[in-house]
Design an enzyme around this catalytic site. Structure first.
Site, PDB file in Angstrom:
ATOM      1  N   PRO A 216       0.792  -1.172  -0.055  1.00 45.93           N
ATOM      2  CG  PRO A 216      -0.790  -1.604   1.647  1.00 45.93           C
ATOM      3  CD  PRO A 216       0.602  -2.145   1.001  1.00 45.93           C
ATOM      4  CD  GLU A 217       2.002   3.818  -4.484  1.00 42.39           C
ATOM      5  OE1 GLU A 217       2.740   5.094  -4.496  1.00 42.39           O
ATOM      6  OE2 GLU A 217       2.281   2.949  -5.342  1.00 42.39           O
TER       7      GLU A 217
ATOM      8  CE  LYS B  37       5.155   2.948   0.361  1.00 44.28           C
ATOM      9  NZ  LYS B  37       5.842   1.956  -0.388  1.00 44.28           N
TER      10      LYS B  37
ATOM     11  NE  ARG C  38       8.380  -2.676  -5.904  1.00 45.29           N
ATOM     12  CZ  ARG C  38       7.700  -1.883  -4.831  1.00 45.29           C
ATOM     13  NH1 ARG C  38       8.097  -1.324  -3.938  1.00 45.29           N
ATOM     14  NH2 ARG C  38       6.347  -1.765  -5.341  1.00 45.29           N
TER      15      ARG C  38
END
Length: 266
Positions: free
Chosen positions: A2-3, A52, A256
């Site tokens: 989740p951002e 986060k 990523r």
């Protein structure tokens, strides 16, 4: 993972649901028993977020720190018909007067004090969703770094809360090559991107979705997933750029997936 906008939405939701209530906190899974006992029955004063990281603040100065990581998720339920039996590996359960929530699969779920919270925040960069954010500290680090901007934007010690979607989409919106070194960035470019990022992430908080495609570009090929807003480059490898038609490229950067248009982002 989740951002930042998701974590801020959770903080606002938990603040609204539990604030001022003496809540029941437990750990059906058994991995947070001591922590749950430390706050069980206490007044839930507020919830806050930085990047986060989610914080539940209880009376007496005890704070539950949660980092969802890759698999963490909250699931809410109503208690008017009785508290339901927990399903799955529930790390932490909070039950208020009308509603409750179950936390499963977080990277971190721990009770901390104010000093420990300060130590966590000291490791983080400014959060675009916080009114007290100072972008100058992020710019100071970026402008002196010989890492590429595509990596710098994902570094939570530089800017807190950016994830892979916002990283890829922000760079496209500002026509910045993700391989450009931090030392090659112009301060005006960073200032414009920061202002845009603040707006985009606030939209994410309000809507609950990451919306990055401008209305005039929101057409053509569908999104990468059902019920997902269209993106410019994220998860569109090999597909034509929505603006120039060049195939979107991808590579792995520091673990990523990076996406960019080699024509628009120079």
């Amino acid at each position: 993972m989740p951002e930042g906008h998701t974590v801020h939405r959770l903080a606002r939701q938990h603040h609204r649901i539990f604030r001022g209530q003496y809540v029941a906190v437990s750990s059906p899974q058994g991995r947070f028993v001591d922590g749950a006992d430390a706050v069980n029955g206490r007044r839930f004063d507020r919830a806050s977020a930085w990047g986060k990281h989610l914080f539940h603040h209880y009376a007496g100065g005890r704070i539950v720190h949660v980092h969802l990581g890759l698999y963490g998720k909250f699931a809410d339920f109503r208690v008017d018909a009785g508290v339901p039996e927990p399903v799955g590996q529930v790390r932490m359960r909070i039950v208020g007067t009308e509603r409750g929530t179950d936390l499963r699969g977080p990277t971190a779920c721990e009770v901390v004090n104010e000093a420990e919270v300060s130590a966590i925040l000291a490791r983080l960069g400014p959060d675009p969703l916080r009114k007290d954010a100072d972008p100058a500290t992020a710019w100071a680090r970026i402008s002196k770094s010989r890492r590429v901007i595509g990596a710098l934007l994902m570094d939570q010690t530089i800017i807190a809360g950016i994830g892979n979607v916002y990283r890829n989409e922000l760079l496209y919106r500002h026509r910045i090559d993700p391989h450009r070194l931090g030392t090659g960035m112009e301060e005006s470019e960073f200032a414009d991107a920061w202002t845009d990022l603040v707006e985009l992430m606030n939209v994410g908080v309000r809507k609950g979705r990451i919306i990055t495609v401008r209305p005039q570009d929101d057409h053509g090929a569908p999104s990468y997933g059902p019920r997902r807003p269209r993106t410019y480059v994220y998860r569109r490898a090999g597909e034509p750029c929505r603006i120039c038609g060049t195939p979107i490229r991808t590579e792995v950067l520091e673990g990523r997936n990076l996406f960019w248009c080699p024509t628009c982002q120079t």
